[in-house]
Design an enzyme around this catalytic site. Sequence first.
Site, PDB file in Angstrom:
ATOM      1  N   LYS A  22       1.054  -1.041  -0.182  1.00 43.57           N
ATOM      2  CA  LYS A  22       0.259  -0.294   0.239  1.00 43.57           C
ATOM      3  C   LYS A  22       1.220   1.696   0.172  1.00 43.57           C
ATOM      4  CE  LYS A  22      -1.833   1.519   3.935  1.00 43.57           C
ATOM      5  NZ  LYS A  22      -1.513   3.138   4.211  1.00 43.57           N
ATOM      6  N   ASN A  23       1.794   1.499   0.809  1.00 42.67           N
ATOM      7  CA  ASN A  23       2.779   2.605   1.417  1.00 42.67           C
ATOM      8  C   ASN A  23       3.577   3.096   0.063  1.00 42.67           C
ATOM      9  OD1 ASN A  23       1.386   2.943   2.671  1.00 42.67           O
ATOM     10  ND2 ASN A  23       2.507   2.611   4.615  1.00 42.67           N
ATOM     11  N   CYS A 119      -4.462  13.255  12.799  1.00 43.33           N
ATOM     12  CA  CYS A 119      -4.808  11.688  13.120  1.00 43.33           C
ATOM     13  C   CYS A 119      -4.951  11.584  14.065  1.00 43.33           C
ATOM     14  CB  CYS A 119      -4.941  11.066  11.273  1.00 43.33           C
ATOM     15  SG  CYS A 119      -3.108  10.212  11.689  1.00 43.33           S
ATOM     16  N   ARG A 124       0.930  14.605  13.890  1.00 42.25           N
ATOM     17  CA  ARG A 124       1.640  14.205  11.839  1.00 42.25           C
ATOM     18  C   ARG A 124       2.178  15.280  11.701  1.00 42.25           C
ATOM     19  NH1 ARG A 124      -0.607   8.939   9.541  1.00 42.25           N
ATOM     20  NH2 ARG A 124       0.898   8.863   8.336  1.00 42.25           N
ATOM     21  N   ASP A 307       4.115   0.192  11.909  1.00 46.65           N
ATOM     22  CA  ASP A 307       3.263  -0.731  11.525  1.00 46.65           C
ATOM     23  C   ASP A 307       2.787  -2.002  12.443  1.00 46.65           C
ATOM     24  OD1 ASP A 307       2.097   2.595  10.031  1.00 46.65           O
ATOM     25  OD2 ASP A 307       3.526   1.310   8.423  1.00 46.65           O
ATOM     26  N   ARG A 399      -8.750  -0.281   4.163  1.00 48.03           N
ATOM     27  CA  ARG A 399      -7.970   1.078   4.106  1.00 48.03           C
ATOM     28  C   ARG A 399      -6.149   0.114   3.666  1.00 48.03           C
ATOM     29  NH1 ARG A 399      -6.757   5.854   7.454  1.00 48.03           N
ATOM     30  NH2 ARG A 399      -5.840   6.212   5.245  1.00 48.03           N
TER      31      ARG A 399
HETATM   32  N1  EPU Z   1       6.757  14.116  11.499  1.00 50.85           N
HETATM   33  C1  EPU Z   1       6.925  15.319  11.134  1.00 50.85           C
HETATM   34  N2  EPU Z   1       7.627  16.471  10.489  1.00 50.85           N
HETATM   35  C2  EPU Z   1       7.038  15.699   9.516  1.00 50.85           C
HETATM   36  C3  EPU Z   1       6.849  14.819   8.664  1.00 50.85           C
HETATM   37  C4  EPU Z   1       6.567  13.730   9.773  1.00 50.85           C
HETATM   38  O1  EPU Z   1       7.093  16.207  12.640  1.00 50.85           O
HETATM   39  O2  EPU Z   1       7.301  16.713   8.070  1.00 50.85           O
HETATM   40  C5  EPU Z   1       7.462  13.537  12.716  1.00 50.85           C
HETATM   41  C6  EPU Z   1       5.253  12.124  12.647  1.00 50.85           C
HETATM   42  O3  EPU Z   1       4.404  13.067  13.337  1.00 50.85           O
HETATM   43  C7  EPU Z   1       5.977  11.124  13.461  1.00 50.85           C
HETATM   44  C8  EPU Z   1       6.803  10.414  12.833  1.00 50.85           C
HETATM   45  O4  EPU Z   1       7.633  12.298  12.048  1.00 50.85           O
HETATM   46  O5  EPU Z   1       6.467  11.214  13.944  1.00 50.85           O
HETATM   47  C9  EPU Z   1       7.391   9.822  11.362  1.00 50.85           C
HETATM   48  O6  EPU Z   1       6.365  10.171  10.268  1.00 50.85           O
HETATM   49  P1  EPU Z   1       6.339   9.927   9.112  1.00 50.85           P
HETATM   50  O7  EPU Z   1       6.317  11.526   8.390  1.00 50.85           O
HETATM   51  O8  EPU Z   1       7.504   9.307   8.807  1.00 50.85           O
HETATM   52  O9  EPU Z   1       4.789   9.131   8.458  1.00 50.85           O
HETATM   53  P2  EPU Z   1       4.047   9.358   7.043  1.00 50.85           P
HETATM   54  O10 EPU Z   1       5.762   9.398   5.845  1.00 50.85           O
HETATM   55  O11 EPU Z   1       3.189  10.403   7.474  1.00 50.85           O
HETATM   56  C10 EPU Z   1       4.149   6.409   6.269  1.00 50.85           C
HETATM   57  C11 EPU Z   1       3.515   5.611   6.670  1.00 50.85           C
HETATM   58  C12 EPU Z   1       2.758   5.061   7.611  1.00 50.85           C
HETATM   59  C13 EPU Z   1       4.354   4.976   8.721  1.00 50.85           C
HETATM   60  C14 EPU Z   1       5.154   6.135   8.876  1.00 50.85           C
HETATM   61  C15 EPU Z   1       6.287   5.515   9.724  1.00 50.85           C
HETATM   62  C16 EPU Z   1       2.671   5.912   3.740  1.00 50.85           C
HETATM   63  C17 EPU Z   1       1.210   6.026   3.708  1.00 50.85           C
HETATM   64  N3  EPU Z   1       2.709   5.948   5.773  1.00 50.85           N
HETATM   65  O12 EPU Z   1       4.087   7.768   6.991  1.00 50.85           O
HETATM   66  O13 EPU Z   1       2.409   3.767   7.196  1.00 50.85           O
HETATM   67  O14 EPU Z   1       2.974   4.748   9.966  1.00 50.85           O
HETATM   68  O15 EPU Z   1       5.503   6.666   7.621  1.00 50.85           O
HETATM   69  O16 EPU Z   1       6.676   4.532   9.038  1.00 50.85           O
HETATM   70  O17 EPU Z   1       3.392   5.507   3.385  1.00 50.85           O
HETATM   71  C18 EPU Z   1       0.070   2.761   7.624  1.00 50.85           C
HETATM   72  O18 EPU Z   1       0.082   2.385   6.637  1.00 50.85           O
HETATM   73  O19 EPU Z   1      -0.919   2.443   8.311  1.00 50.85           O
HETATM   74  C19 EPU Z   1       0.892   3.992   8.337  1.00 50.85           C
HETATM   75  C20 EPU Z   1       0.652   5.185   8.771  1.00 50.85           C
END
Ligand code: EPU
Length: 419
Positions: A22-23, A119, A124, A307, A399
Site C-alpha cells: 500500500k505505502n 489523525c 503528524r 505499522d 484502507r
Molecule cells: N513528522 C514530523 N514532521 C513532518 C513529517 C513527520 O514531525 O513533516 C513526524 C511524524 O509526526 C511522526 C514521525 O515524524 O512522529 C514519522 O512520520 P513519517 O513522516 O515517517 O510518517 P508518514 O510518512 O506520514 C508513513 C506511512 C505510515 C507509517 C509511517 C512510519 C505512508 C502512506 N504512510 O507515514 O503508514 O506509519 O510512514 O513508518 O507511507 C500505515 O500504513 O498504517 C501508516 C500509518
Amino acid sequence: MDRIVVEGGPRLSGEVHASGSKNSTLALMAAALLVDGETRYRNVPRLRDVDAMLEILCAVGADAEWVEGEPHTVRIDGSRVSNPEAPYDLVRKMRASFMVMGPLLTRFGRARVSEPGGCAIGVRPVDQHLKGFEALGGKIRLDHGYVEATTPGLEGARLAFDVTTVNGTQNVMMAATLANGETVLENAAREPEVVELAQVLNMMGADVRGAGGDRITVRGVERLRGIQHTVAGDRIEAGTLLTAGLVTGGDVKVTGIDPAIMESTLEKLREAGAEVELGRDEVRARAPDGLRGIQVVTAPFPGYPTDMQAQIMATLCVANGSSVVTERVFENRFMHVPELQRMGADITLSGRSAHLRGRNRLMGAPVMATDLRASAGLLVAALAAEGETTVNRVYHIDRGYERIEEKLRGLGALVRREG
Ligand code: EPU
C-alpha cells in the site's frame, strides 16, 4: 456499517499471498504526476486508500483509473494535469495525498494542497516536507487551511531533515527530480518504500542515488517519461499474516514478499520463539514450543516498524512471560490497548510503553477499530480469543488490507463480514 466477526480458536495453517505494498503504491502514484505521459503500475492492492489517491489524481486533472480486465493495474496519464490543487475533502481522507505536492510544485511551479491536519495516531505535522520545498526555493504560504507553494523553478540544495520522515523524504525527493542542479537529502528515511520510489523515478529517467541509506542525492533532469512497474509485496500485510498464524499456534507461509525487507519484524518473531524459514519471495513462521515475552521498540527502518506494533502486541498477549512494547515513532498509537484490555489482556500503559503480562487467555468481545493497524491488531487478538469477537468500523481495515477476511479464511480462520 460493515463489521468483521471472528470465532477465535482454529490454528491457522497454509499458504497466503501478500498483496502489493500500500505505502509504496501511494508514493508511486503521486510520482506519476511528474510525467507528461502514461505510467502503469501492476500488483496494486485493491484498497480504499488507493481509490482515494486515484480520486486526488483525477481532481488535479490526471487521467487515473483501474485498468479494465486487469484487477490490480492502474494507469495514470499525467499529460493533461491542469489544476495543481488538492482539495480538503479529498486530502483529509488520507494524509498520504499530501505527496502530490512535490511533483506538482516541481512540474508546474505551483501547488495548492490542503493541510492534512492531525489523525488518530498523532499530530503528524508536514513541517519537514515544507522545509524541504523551501530549501529548494519554493515559496510557501499557509492560506485558510491550504499550503500554497510557488516557484519560478526549483533549485537543488543541501538539506537535513530534523526528523526521519518517510513521506517527507519521498515528497522532497520527487520535487528534486525536476529541479535545477543537485539536491542532497541528509537524515533521509531508509524504508523500502523510499528505495522502491527511487528505483521507479530512475526508470522514469531521474538521477537518484543513495536511497536506502540516510543520504540521498538527486541530480535534476529536464523531464521524466512514463514507465510500467510491478509494485513490491506489502511487508506489513505479510507481517500481519505471520502474527495471525503465530497467535493461534499455527503455521503460515506468506508468498509474494521479499523477506529481506522485513528483517526486523522477523527478528522479533524469532526472539519470541518462532521458527522462521525464508525462501525466495516467501516466509514461513511457526512456534511449536509456544511464544515467550520480549521487548519491542518501534523505530524508523531498519528498526521495528510502527505499522507492526499493534499486531505484535496482540500476539504477545498470549505469550509466556512479560513483554514491553515501546512506541517511538508516533505519540498516540496505543488506541488498540483499551480494546485489547476489554478482551482480557493484561496491559499497563506508562508513557510511550505498554507493559504486558503474557499467558493471557483472551476473550472474544465487541471491539472498535480506531485506525488501520490498531484494527489489524484487534483481528490478530480475535483469532486467539475464546468465543466471538466483533470488530466494528471495518472500513479502517479496508484502507490497508485487501480481502483480509478471505485471506484468513483460506488459512482456516472462522471469519465473516457482516453488512
Ligand atoms: N513528522 C514530523 N514532521 C513532518 C513529517 C513527520 O514531525 O513533516 C513526524 C511524524 O509526526 C511522526 C514521525 O515524524 O512522529 C514519522 O512520520 P513519517 O513522516 O515517517 O510518517 P508518514 O510518512 O506520514 C508513513 C506511512 C505510515 C507509517 C509511517 C512510519 C505512508 C502512506 N504512510 O507515514 O503508514 O506509519 O510512514 O513508518 O507511507 C500505515 O500504513 O498504517 C501508516 C500509518
